[in-house]
Design an enzyme around this catalytic site. Structure first.
Site, PDB file in Angstrom:
ATOM      1  N   ASP A  66      -8.602 -18.827  10.969  1.00 22.11           N
ATOM      2  CA  ASP A  66      -8.570 -20.125  11.039  1.00 22.11           C
ATOM      3  C   ASP A  66      -9.766 -20.491  10.282  1.00 22.11           C
ATOM      4  O   ASP A  66     -10.601 -20.178  10.277  1.00 22.11           O
ATOM      5  CB  ASP A  66      -8.694 -20.839  12.427  1.00 22.11           C
ATOM      6  CG  ASP A  66      -8.362 -22.173  12.439  1.00 22.11           C
ATOM      7  OD1 ASP A  66      -8.919 -23.038  11.447  1.00 22.11           O
ATOM      8  OD2 ASP A  66      -7.581 -22.791  13.130  1.00 22.11           O
ATOM      9  N   ILE A  67      -9.483 -21.544   9.111  1.00 26.52           N
ATOM     10  CA  ILE A  67     -10.679 -21.905   8.143  1.00 26.52           C
ATOM     11  C   ILE A  67     -11.386 -22.862   8.926  1.00 26.52           C
ATOM     12  O   ILE A  67     -12.586 -23.280   8.376  1.00 26.52           O
ATOM     13  CB  ILE A  67     -10.271 -22.411   6.799  1.00 26.52           C
ATOM     14  CG1 ILE A  67      -9.225 -23.753   7.104  1.00 26.52           C
ATOM     15  CG2 ILE A  67      -9.220 -21.342   5.978  1.00 26.52           C
ATOM     16  CD1 ILE A  67      -8.886 -24.414   5.808  1.00 26.52           C
ATOM     17  N   HIS A 130       2.695 -21.747  15.781  1.00 27.73           N
ATOM     18  CA  HIS A 130       1.394 -20.733  15.654  1.00 27.73           C
ATOM     19  C   HIS A 130       0.535 -20.829  16.827  1.00 27.73           C
ATOM     20  O   HIS A 130       0.359 -21.675  17.664  1.00 27.73           O
ATOM     21  CB  HIS A 130       0.574 -21.033  14.295  1.00 27.73           C
ATOM     22  CG  HIS A 130      -0.038 -22.659  14.289  1.00 27.73           C
ATOM     23  ND1 HIS A 130       0.844 -23.496  13.971  1.00 27.73           N
ATOM     24  CD2 HIS A 130      -1.126 -23.035  14.651  1.00 27.73           C
ATOM     25  CE1 HIS A 130       0.111 -24.649  14.195  1.00 27.73           C
ATOM     26  NE2 HIS A 130      -1.177 -24.451  14.526  1.00 27.73           N
ATOM     27  N   HIS A 132      -3.006 -20.212  18.601  1.00 29.95           N
ATOM     28  CA  HIS A 132      -4.309 -19.850  18.230  1.00 29.95           C
ATOM     29  C   HIS A 132      -4.870 -18.840  19.287  1.00 29.95           C
ATOM     30  O   HIS A 132      -4.854 -18.928  20.367  1.00 29.95           O
ATOM     31  CB  HIS A 132      -5.284 -21.174  18.471  1.00 29.95           C
ATOM     32  CG  HIS A 132      -4.988 -22.201  17.606  1.00 29.95           C
ATOM     33  ND1 HIS A 132      -5.797 -22.652  16.626  1.00 29.95           N
ATOM     34  CD2 HIS A 132      -3.811 -23.033  17.506  1.00 29.95           C
ATOM     35  CE1 HIS A 132      -5.012 -23.731  15.907  1.00 29.95           C
ATOM     36  NE2 HIS A 132      -3.985 -23.990  16.416  1.00 29.95           N
TER      37      HIS A 132
END
Length: 170
Positions: A66-67, A130, A132
């Site tokens: 994750d950016i 998605h 996390h």
């Protein structure tokens, strides 16, 4: 795309005649920017049109950093086939996704030395299923308000450190 790409960001905007997204990414030397039709940014990543810091992938799933991580090692696991809601996935796809999460979490825990790996699925930021996976050490750390952009150097270092840990797992 390759690991030389350091960062991407997207801004959603309205053009006079059509919806479009402005994609910006940095390759370590230069900023690149282009306009893309509105659509799913994760589908664009899966198709290779937008770079990502991939840690692992197979035919059906992609695992990337994750950016805007909540913590170092914050990963996103997504099915390559577009679906907007976890609960609407076909049973087989749902089961496979969570089976992979179950295999990835212990490796991420070891790699980051975290006490636990938190899991969250909400889908409001990007309407593509998605999961996390977030290293956490105490209550309250699995909190999206703690997310901050990571430096390109930090993301690349994490990618290099994590890739070998997942290569042989799933």
């Amino acid at each position: 795309m390759n690991a030389n790409v350091l960062f991407y960001d997207h801004l959603l905007g309205r053009n006079s005649s059509r919806d479009e997204r402005i994609i910006t990414y940095f390759d370590g030397c230069q900023e690149h920017c282009y306009h893309a039709p509105m659509g799913c940014i994760f589908c664009e990543i899966v198709a290779g049109r937008i770079p990502a810091l991939t840690v692992w992938e197979n035919r059906d799933h992609l695992l990337m950093l994750d950016i805007r991580p909540i913590a170092d090692g914050h990963l996103l696991l997504l099915p390559k086939k577009h679906a907007e809601d976890l609960w609407l996935l076909p049973e087989r796809d749902y089961t496979r996704l969570l089976a992979i999460v179950r295999k990835l979490a212990p490796a991420l825990r070891r790699a980051t030395r975290a006490k636990r790996i938190g899991m969250a699925v909400e889908g409001f930021g990007v309407p593509h299923v998605h999961v996390h996976l977030v290293p956490v050490n105490q209550a309250g750390e699995l909190n999206p308000t703690l997310a901050k952009p990571a430096t390109s150097a930090r993301l690349r270092a994490l990618q290099r450190r994590l890739q070998p840990r997942f290569r042989r797992l799933v």
